[in-house]
Structures are given as C-alpha cells and as structure tokens.
Design an enzyme around this catalytic site. Structure first.
Site, mmCIF file in Angstrom:
data_model
loop_
_atom_site.group_PDB
_atom_site.id
_atom_site.type_symbol
_atom_site.label_atom_id
_atom_site.label_comp_id
_atom_site.label_asym_id
_atom_site.label_seq_id
_atom_site.Cartn_x
_atom_site.Cartn_y
_atom_site.Cartn_z
ATOM 1 N N CYS A 139 0.816 -1.222 0.000
ATOM 2 C CA CYS A 139 0.000 0.000 0.000
ATOM 3 C C CYS A 139 0.849 1.271 0.000
ATOM 4 C CB CYS A 139 -0.953 0.012 1.185
ATOM 5 S SG CYS A 139 -2.139 -1.333 1.113
ATOM 6 N N HIS A 153 -3.196 7.621 1.779
ATOM 7 C CA HIS A 153 -3.609 6.284 1.352
ATOM 8 C C HIS A 153 -5.029 6.066 1.864
ATOM 9 C CE1 HIS A 153 -3.926 2.109 0.642
ATOM 10 N NE2 HIS A 153 -3.719 1.726 1.889
ATOM 11 N N ASN A 192 -10.095 0.298 -0.532
ATOM 12 C CA ASN A 192 -8.634 0.315 -0.443
ATOM 13 C C ASN A 192 -8.060 -0.288 -1.727
ATOM 14 O OD1 ASN A 192 -5.932 -0.088 0.113
ATOM 15 N ND2 ASN A 192 -6.260 -0.870 2.188
HETATM 16 O O1 UT7 Z 1 -3.916 -0.671 3.288
HETATM 17 C C1 UT7 Z 1 -3.089 -1.376 4.139
HETATM 18 C C2 UT7 Z 1 -3.305 -0.979 5.500
HETATM 19 N N1 UT7 Z 1 -4.512 -1.541 5.997
HETATM 20 C C3 UT7 Z 1 -5.238 -0.864 6.833
HETATM 21 O O2 UT7 Z 1 -4.921 0.272 7.086
HETATM 22 C C4 UT7 Z 1 -6.399 -1.524 7.510
HETATM 23 C C5 UT7 Z 1 -6.332 -1.236 8.970
HETATM 24 N N2 UT7 Z 1 -7.409 -1.797 9.744
HETATM 25 C C6 UT7 Z 1 -8.685 -1.375 9.602
HETATM 26 O O3 UT7 Z 1 -9.010 -0.577 8.754
HETATM 27 C C7 UT7 Z 1 -9.686 -1.890 10.620
HETATM 28 O O4 UT7 Z 1 -9.004 -2.563 11.638
HETATM 29 C C8 UT7 Z 1 -10.748 -2.827 9.996
HETATM 30 C C9 UT7 Z 1 -11.707 -2.030 9.120
HETATM 31 C C10 UT7 Z 1 -10.058 -3.907 9.207
HETATM 32 C C11 UT7 Z 1 -11.575 -3.474 11.117
HETATM 33 O O5 UT7 Z 1 -12.129 -2.500 11.966
HETATM 34 P P1 UT7 Z 1 -11.980 -2.642 13.556
HETATM 35 O O6 UT7 Z 1 -12.772 -1.567 14.153
HETATM 36 O O7 UT7 Z 1 -10.513 -2.701 13.852
HETATM 37 O O8 UT7 Z 1 -12.695 -4.009 13.844
HETATM 38 P P2 UT7 Z 1 -12.088 -5.351 14.467
HETATM 39 O O9 UT7 Z 1 -11.158 -6.006 13.512
HETATM 40 O O10 UT7 Z 1 -11.611 -5.054 15.834
HETATM 41 O O11 UT7 Z 1 -13.395 -6.233 14.568
HETATM 42 C C12 UT7 Z 1 -14.500 -5.854 15.380
HETATM 43 C C13 UT7 Z 1 -15.564 -6.910 15.239
HETATM 44 C C14 UT7 Z 1 -15.037 -8.330 15.378
HETATM 45 O O12 UT7 Z 1 -16.011 -9.068 16.087
HETATM 46 P P3 UT7 Z 1 -15.802 -9.369 17.668
HETATM 47 O O13 UT7 Z 1 -14.494 -10.095 17.762
HETATM 48 O O14 UT7 Z 1 -15.770 -8.010 18.312
HETATM 49 O O15 UT7 Z 1 -16.995 -10.179 17.982
HETATM 50 C C15 UT7 Z 1 -14.980 -8.832 13.965
HETATM 51 O O16 UT7 Z 1 -15.130 -10.238 13.866
HETATM 52 O O17 UT7 Z 1 -16.157 -6.852 13.939
HETATM 53 C C16 UT7 Z 1 -16.156 -8.147 13.333
HETATM 54 N N3 UT7 Z 1 -16.037 -7.990 11.879
HETATM 55 C C17 UT7 Z 1 -17.105 -7.766 11.106
HETATM 56 N N4 UT7 Z 1 -18.416 -7.646 11.367
HETATM 57 C C18 UT7 Z 1 -19.247 -7.397 10.345
HETATM 58 C C19 UT7 Z 1 -14.936 -8.017 11.117
HETATM 59 N N5 UT7 Z 1 -15.255 -7.803 9.836
HETATM 60 C C20 UT7 Z 1 -16.596 -7.648 9.787
HETATM 61 C C21 UT7 Z 1 -17.510 -7.391 8.755
HETATM 62 N N6 UT7 Z 1 -18.815 -7.279 9.073
HETATM 63 N N7 UT7 Z 1 -17.122 -7.236 7.463
#
Ligand code: UT7
Length: 323
Positions: free
Chosen positions: A114, A250, A280
């Site tokens: 990225c 980005h 992304n």
């Molecule tokens: O480009 C390269 C660099 N990449 C990035 O910059 C990405 C960086 N990370 C992010 O943008 C965020 O961490 C995400 C968008 C990937 C995730 O957001 P988050 O607020 O960090 O959520 P999380 O991973 O902590 O997940 C929260 C909850 C989890 O459930 P539990 O464990 O709390 O029960 C996940 O299983 O959300 C769940 N979850 C979803 N729920 C509905 C994960 N993906 C989904 C989904 N729909 N698509």
C-alpha cells in the site's frame, strides 16, 4: 539552480463494475452499516474477468499522457507500483510500456504494497535529481480483488481495483520550499511486522494466495506511523501541518485518515477523501485520489500536498510536493 521533479500530468482509470456494500450482505455475515461505520467504504470497483493490472495501468497512463500533452516516447521511464503484477515476471511496467507503444527508455515495478506509490514517487524523484531521467511516469495500479478470500468478511469488503498515473518532469527551482515539484520524502519499513498483513501465496507455495490481515493491529500502527512520517517529510523542508493545502492519504480507512489529519492538525476540509467510492486500492489509492482531487477542483497549481501511506511489510512513508 536546483532541479525539481515537477508534476506535468495526471490521470486515472477505474474498472466499470461497481460493487456496493449491499452485495456483501447477501452472501456474508456483514452489513452496509458495519462496513461504513468501521471503514468509511460504501462501494469499490472490481476488474472484469481477464482485465489485468497492466490493463488498468495502461488506461491511467494514457489519461496522464493526454493530460500532459505528451507522447509515450517523450517519457524516459515508467515506474509502476503494484503488488498484483499480471505475472511473477516480467514487470507489469514493461507490459504498460509495450501497450503504450513506447520503444525507448526503461520500465520497472516497485513493490511496497500500500506504500508502493510513495516509494515509487521517491524513486522517480531521485532519478530525476540524479539526471538518470528527465520525464518519469509513476503509476499505482492494482487488482486486489484477485487476492481476496471472498469468504473472509474481515478483508474482502475492504479492497478494490483501480489505477492512477502521474508524470514528473525535470524543472528548475530555486531550492526553496516554495518551488513546485517534489520537495521531500520519508521512507520506512520494519520487516518484523510481516505477519500483520501478507499474502499466503507466491513462488514458495506455487499459488497466488490470499490476503491475510490482522486489521486491528495494522490500524494501531497506521495511526501512529502515518502522522510521524508525514511530519518527518515536512520537517526536512521546514514546513508544518499548518502549511499543508491538501493531505492526500492512502485510502484504507476513513477513521485512519481522520486520526492522521487530527494528529497533523489539518482540518478534514483539507484532506482528499475517496475511500467511500474506491475502497482500499493499495498502491493505486494515492494517485487515484490525486487525480480525482484535481478533477474535483480541490488540488490547484501551487498547492502544498502531503501524501502518506502504510501497508504490508510493514512499509510506510510520505512525500511532500508542491503541485
Ligand atoms: O492498506 C493497508 C493498511 N490496511 C489498513 O490500514 C487496515 C487497517 N485496519 C482497519 O481498517 C480496521 O481494523 C478494519 C476495518 C479492518 C476493522 O475495523 P476494527 O474496528 O478494527 O474491527 P475489528 O477487527 O476489531 O473487529 C471488530 C468486530 C469483530 O467481532 P468481535 O471479535 O468483536 O466479535 C470482527 O469479527 O467486527 C467483526 N467484523 C465484522 N463484522 C461485520 C470483522 N469484519 C466484519 C464485517 N462485518 N465485514
């Protein structure tokens, strides 16, 4: 007299097919609300079957050449930032070179995931300053849809396909930070974090593989490192967040974009945001945002721009340029 790598043209291309968040609701345990709230993404473009990264890159390159009023053979070099080259080799950049009918100069790929466009831009600047090349096209192009595990809701809803291209040309500057062109860059990587974001395929496995990400951890690094690298690049030329007309970040997550702008003390009115429409697109996201930002009338000649990105590696960096 100081040599500066000055922007002469820009263009982008997005595949026709648009996938709205609602499409994921039908086949995964996810919702439009979750995707929008956690990432800011509403839709993304997805390449057609058989449409490759070099195809997207060629369309963006043609748009940039038209914008600059240049012919392919006016270029000395093409640097293509991508992690989704059509084949393991040759470089997708050489395919773009052939597609354009460019019969001189050189072309190669840069792979910093990225952060690839920022790395490619810094390289192009170095080549222009050293006299290696006078006109360099820097492209970011990706087909990340081909790396998705479409059963993994935590990644497949986040990424999209697209390409953007920028043409830099050697120009004369005074050496002051009021010059047009690339003013500074700051590049970093820390390979200890390779497990946070990677593709579980490649030459060692004999498969293409799928993207795997520990999103929360990457998020944490992003919020800390992006403002740091942007400040480091600005510091090198005696500038601060207050001097910035546009952050062109980005486009991975609206929450990361907002947090970084806050840390830089730049209001969101001075940030180009396209993540809602593109998702992304990895190395393509910054040149796409630059091109869309210019087309929207946000970015104007003379504006001070900071681009910043982080991705797999981890690799991260920033480039400061005056449009
Ligand atoms: O480009 C390269 C660099 N990449 C990035 O910059 C990405 C960086 N990370 C992010 O943008 C965020 O961490 C995400 C968008 C990937 C995730 O957001 P988050 O607020 O960090 O959520 P999380 O991973 O902590 O997940 C929260 C909850 C989890 O459930 P539990 O464990 O709390 O029960 C996940 O299983 O959300 C769940 N979850 C979803 N729920 C509905 C994960 N993906 C989904 C989904 N729909 N698509």
């Amino acid at each position: 007299m100081t040599i500066r790598a000055v922007v002469k043209g820009i263009g982008h291309y997005l595949p026709e097919r648009i996938v709205e968040n609602a499409e994921f609701e039908a086949r995964l345990d996810t919702s439009d609300e979750w995707i929008k709230a956690r990432s800011g993404i509403e839709r993304r473009h997805v390449a057609a079957e058989g449409q490759t990264t070099s195809d997207l890159a060629t369309r963006a390159a043609l748009a940039a050449l038209a914008d600059a009023g240049m012919q392919p053979d006016d270029l000395d070099a093409i640097i293509l930032a991508t992690s989704t080259a059509d084949l393991t080799f040759p470089a997708a950049a050489t395919m773009v070179q052939a597609n354009l009918g460019m019969t001189r100069g050189f072309a190669f790929d840069v792979q910093a995931v990225c952060a690839g466009f920022v790395f490619a831009l810094a390289n192009a600047n170095g080549m222009i300053l050293s006299g290696q090349a006078k006109r360099v096209m820097v492209i970011g192009a990706e087909t990340f849809s081909r790396l998705m595990d479409w059963t993994d809701r935590s990644t497949c809803v986040l990424f999209g396909d697209g390409a953007g291209a920028l043409i830099l040309e050697a120009g004369e500057g005074s050496g002051a930070n009021t010059d047009r062109g690339v003013l500074s860059s700051d590049l970093n990587s820390d390979g200890r974090h390779r497990d946070l974001l990677y593709v579980d395929g490649g030459v060692s496995t004999g498969t293409t593989g799928h993207l795997r990400m520990q999103g929360r951890e990457v998020f944490r690094h992003a919020v800390e490192k992006l403002a740091q690298t942007a400040h480091a690049a600005l510091d090198k030329v005696g500038l601060t967040g207050g001097d910035v007309n546009w952050i062109v970040p980005h486009q991975a997550n609206l929450r990361i974009i907002t947090a970084t702008a806050q840390r830089m003390q730049v209001p969101m009115e001075r940030v180009v945001v396209t993540v809602q429409d593109h998702g992304n697109t990895s190395a393509a996201s910054i040149p796409l945002a630059l091109s869309v930002g210019r087309d929207r009338g946000q970015i104007k000649p003379g504006d001070l721009i900071v681009t910043e990105a982080i991705g797999g590696g981890l690799a991260w960096g920033a480039v400061v340029l005056r449009w």
